[in-house]
Design an enzyme around this catalytic site. Sequence first.
Site, mmCIF file in Angstrom:
data_model
loop_
_atom_site.group_PDB
_atom_site.id
_atom_site.type_symbol
_atom_site.label_atom_id
_atom_site.label_comp_id
_atom_site.label_asym_id
_atom_site.label_seq_id
_atom_site.Cartn_x
_atom_site.Cartn_y
_atom_site.Cartn_z
ATOM 1 N N TYR A 1 -1.794 -0.436 11.001
ATOM 2 C CA TYR A 1 -2.052 -1.076 9.696
ATOM 3 C C TYR A 1 -0.855 -0.875 8.759
ATOM 4 C CZ TYR A 1 -3.622 -1.447 4.877
ATOM 5 O OH TYR A 1 -3.701 -1.749 3.536
ATOM 6 N N SER B 1 0.836 -1.197 0.000
ATOM 7 C CA SER B 1 0.000 0.000 0.000
ATOM 8 C C SER B 1 0.868 1.242 0.000
ATOM 9 C CB SER B 1 -0.851 -0.023 1.274
ATOM 10 O OG SER B 1 -1.475 1.213 1.493
ATOM 11 N N LYS C 1 2.124 -3.562 6.911
ATOM 12 C CA LYS C 1 2.566 -3.652 5.505
ATOM 13 C C LYS C 1 4.092 -3.502 5.414
ATOM 14 C CE LYS C 1 -1.427 -4.256 3.517
ATOM 15 N NZ LYS C 1 -1.749 -5.580 2.953
HETATM 16 P P1 NAD Z 1 -11.004 -6.734 1.487
HETATM 17 O O1 NAD Z 1 -11.232 -6.642 2.948
HETATM 18 O O2 NAD Z 1 -12.164 -6.515 0.593
HETATM 19 O O3 NAD Z 1 -10.335 -8.126 1.118
HETATM 20 C C1 NAD Z 1 -9.486 -8.820 1.998
HETATM 21 C C2 NAD Z 1 -9.986 -10.255 2.062
HETATM 22 O O4 NAD Z 1 -9.149 -11.005 2.941
HETATM 23 C C3 NAD Z 1 -11.411 -10.346 2.608
HETATM 24 O O5 NAD Z 1 -12.202 -11.109 1.735
HETATM 25 C C4 NAD Z 1 -11.242 -11.030 3.961
HETATM 26 O O6 NAD Z 1 -12.354 -11.817 4.314
HETATM 27 C C5 NAD Z 1 -9.987 -11.835 3.723
HETATM 28 N N1 NAD Z 1 -9.246 -12.161 4.951
HETATM 29 C C6 NAD Z 1 -8.894 -11.321 5.956
HETATM 30 N N2 NAD Z 1 -8.201 -11.982 6.901
HETATM 31 C C7 NAD Z 1 -8.088 -13.265 6.469
HETATM 32 C C8 NAD Z 1 -7.476 -14.434 6.997
HETATM 33 N N3 NAD Z 1 -6.827 -14.403 8.181
HETATM 34 N N4 NAD Z 1 -7.566 -15.582 6.300
HETATM 35 C C9 NAD Z 1 -8.214 -15.620 5.116
HETATM 36 N N5 NAD Z 1 -8.807 -14.551 4.563
HETATM 37 C C10 NAD Z 1 -8.738 -13.389 5.225
HETATM 38 O O7 NAD Z 1 -9.835 -5.701 1.131
HETATM 39 P P2 NAD Z 1 -9.297 -5.234 -0.289
HETATM 40 O O8 NAD Z 1 -9.645 -3.795 -0.448
HETATM 41 O O9 NAD Z 1 -9.670 -6.198 -1.336
HETATM 42 O O10 NAD Z 1 -7.744 -5.286 -0.011
HETATM 43 C C11 NAD Z 1 -6.974 -6.409 -0.377
HETATM 44 C C12 NAD Z 1 -5.539 -6.173 0.063
HETATM 45 O O11 NAD Z 1 -5.064 -4.975 -0.539
HETATM 46 C C13 NAD Z 1 -5.364 -6.001 1.559
HETATM 47 O O12 NAD Z 1 -4.169 -6.646 1.939
HETATM 48 C C14 NAD Z 1 -5.232 -4.508 1.732
HETATM 49 O O13 NAD Z 1 -4.459 -4.179 2.868
HETATM 50 C C15 NAD Z 1 -4.519 -4.117 0.454
HETATM 51 N N6 NAD Z 1 -4.761 -2.723 0.053
HETATM 52 C C16 NAD Z 1 -6.037 -2.283 -0.112
HETATM 53 C C17 NAD Z 1 -6.266 -0.956 -0.458
HETATM 54 C C18 NAD Z 1 -7.669 -0.427 -0.607
HETATM 55 O O14 NAD Z 1 -7.834 0.801 -0.561
HETATM 56 N N7 NAD Z 1 -8.681 -1.252 -0.817
HETATM 57 C C19 NAD Z 1 -5.174 -0.104 -0.673
HETATM 58 C C20 NAD Z 1 -3.893 -0.599 -0.507
HETATM 59 C C21 NAD Z 1 -3.691 -1.918 -0.147
HETATM 60 C C1 WQD Z 2 -9.321 10.010 0.712
HETATM 61 C C2 WQD Z 2 -9.536 11.502 0.931
HETATM 62 C C3 WQD Z 2 -9.964 12.099 3.231
HETATM 63 C C4 WQD Z 2 -13.793 10.088 3.635
HETATM 64 C C5 WQD Z 2 -6.764 5.012 2.698
HETATM 65 C C6 WQD Z 2 -5.859 4.274 3.646
HETATM 66 C C7 WQD Z 2 -4.579 3.882 2.958
HETATM 67 C C8 WQD Z 2 -4.860 3.103 1.684
HETATM 68 C C9 WQD Z 2 -5.769 3.862 0.797
HETATM 69 C C10 WQD Z 2 -5.014 0.739 2.209
HETATM 70 C C11 WQD Z 2 -8.848 12.025 2.186
HETATM 71 C C12 WQD Z 2 -11.157 12.399 2.354
HETATM 72 C C13 WQD Z 2 -12.596 10.573 3.143
HETATM 73 C C14 WQD Z 2 -14.852 10.999 3.890
HETATM 74 C C15 WQD Z 2 -13.452 12.798 3.123
HETATM 75 N N1 WQD Z 2 -5.550 1.859 1.959
HETATM 76 N N2 WQD Z 2 -12.438 11.902 2.898
HETATM 77 N N3 WQD Z 2 -14.642 12.318 3.617
HETATM 78 O O1 WQD Z 2 -7.015 8.117 3.596
HETATM 79 O O2 WQD Z 2 -6.127 8.385 1.229
HETATM 80 O O3 WQD Z 2 -6.145 6.201 2.268
HETATM 81 O O4 WQD Z 2 -6.966 4.195 1.524
HETATM 82 O O5 WQD Z 2 -3.853 0.445 2.228
HETATM 83 O O6 WQD Z 2 -3.848 3.120 3.860
HETATM 84 O O7 WQD Z 2 -5.583 5.124 4.733
HETATM 85 O O8 WQD Z 2 -8.312 7.223 1.602
HETATM 86 O O9 WQD Z 2 -10.671 7.256 0.936
HETATM 87 O O10 WQD Z 2 -10.104 7.403 3.400
HETATM 88 O O11 WQD Z 2 -9.629 9.344 1.939
HETATM 89 O O12 WQD Z 2 -13.320 13.998 2.906
HETATM 90 O O13 WQD Z 2 -15.934 10.624 4.351
HETATM 91 O O14 WQD Z 2 -10.943 11.738 1.147
HETATM 92 O O15 WQD Z 2 -9.778 13.096 4.173
HETATM 93 O O16 WQD Z 2 -8.393 13.302 1.898
HETATM 94 P P1 WQD Z 2 -6.860 7.594 2.235
HETATM 95 P P2 WQD Z 2 -9.764 7.734 2.004
#
Ligand code: NAD
Ligand code: WQD
Length: 358
Positions: free
Chosen positions: A170, A144, A174
């Site tokens: 969190y 991330s 990572k």
């Molecule tokens: P998500 O929660 O939709 O998907 C994660 C999945 O992992 C879920 O289906 C959950 O049930 C499963 N899971 C959690 N713990 C588990 C375990 N112990 N064993 C088996 N399954 C398990 O999240 P996502 O948005 O699809 O994110 C996927 C990955 O990408 C995550 O590692 C997240 O940290 C990373 N990521 C997401 C974002 C984002 O904004 N969505 C951004 C950066 C990184």
């Molecule tokens: C985006 C912008 C808020 C909600 C998160 C995780 C990061 C990564 C990506 C997993 C910001 C603003 C938000 C609302 C708002 N995920 N906002 N009103 O914070 O960039 O990142 O997702 O790895 O770890 O922290 O994403 O969508 O929460 O916010 O104004 O109700 O929207 O302040 O500027 P963020 P976000």
Amino acid sequence: MARRLRGIMDAMSTGENGRSRKVLVTGAAGYIGSHTCVVLLEAGWDVVGVDNFDNSSPVALERVAELAGRPIDFVEADLRDSAAIDAIFAEHDVDAVIHFAGLKAVGQSVAEPLLYHDTNVGSTISLLGAMTRAGVFDLVFSSSCTVYGSPDVDAMPLIESSPTNAVSPYGRTKLFIEEMLQDVAATDQPWRVLSLRYFNPVGAHPSGRIGEDPVGIPNNLMPYAMQVAVGVREELSVFGGDYPTPDGTCIRDYIHVVDVAEGHLAALDALDTVEGFEPINLGTGVGSSVLEVVAAAGRAVGTPVAHRIVDRRPGDAVTVYADPAAALQRLGWKATRDLDDICVDHWRWQQKNPNGYR
Ligand code: NAD
Ligand code: WQD
């Protein structure tokens, strides 16, 4: 299981002996996992998914198979259950692993850090052990942009060698996992690891059949805005209107989830060229402000999204966006969908599934 030879594999993911290549996808039922499974199945990969449905629904997997027109093998298990993961490798001829499974809510990680370390780090230790025992050393990991912390505006765009500094439990999971992956990749085992650092994945599959289904009140901007648009919530709070940006709101790199999914397909194909551990940004390189997102959402919906500027949210970085050059150079991948595509697709999903998969 012997490691697979790569040189003879063709574009349709056929392995030696003409068999399809198989990828184990952890967190397959989740938001990014489900979209990636569709892309992989469409590209000819066989997929075995694993998920404990902690934050997802089996319905997502039914829809993955429906969209791809092909079945997906699936095992319901917790990744920390080493015996269950060993059994998957014993049953399936796995060539590579994409590891999505984990918890991702920054706020919850502050309240429950041990849960995050146990789930995210613990799951990865369990998975790496099972891969080692099975002789599978090709891995794509979900990292991330959170590993960069809250960098200064003049540090943009972020490159893979930009300083890392996670500011939440969190984010630290990572970073710890990336460091662990570097440690295993430095052994004499033949690891090839791509750590994909996603920026802000949003949007949904253009069919409107799969998408993000947050439990409870969404933490993130796009799902919240779309729930306002569909009438589930009254008004979007825009966190801060006095930041040093052109319109006073924070800037992020929003990337379509199907672009992210396609990045994983490209990453699997690029593993051949990896030695050890390599981090790659998955972003668009374009920063959009909160108000620009709200305006694009309004265009997609056909009516403005009700919003009000409120106090800043503690801990938010002002401006974060990627330099995506390494992804193009190393994976031959770049994002092709823009903010309007993202909003149109997210809105279709939200309209068709106002209560998500429930
Ligand atoms: P998500 O929660 O939709 O998907 C994660 C999945 O992992 C879920 O289906 C959950 O049930 C499963 N899971 C959690 N713990 C588990 C375990 N112990 N064993 C088996 N399954 C398990 O999240 P996502 O948005 O699809 O994110 C996927 C990955 O990408 C995550 O590692 C997240 O940290 C990373 N990521 C997401 C974002 C984002 O904004 N969505 C951004 C950066 C990184
Ligand atoms: C985006 C912008 C808020 C909600 C998160 C995780 C990061 C990564 C990506 C997993 C910001 C603003 C938000 C609302 C708002 N995920 N906002 N009103 O914070 O960039 O990142 O997702 O790895 O770890 O922290 O994403 O969508 O929460 O916010 O104004 O109700 O929207 O302040 O500027 P963020 P976000």
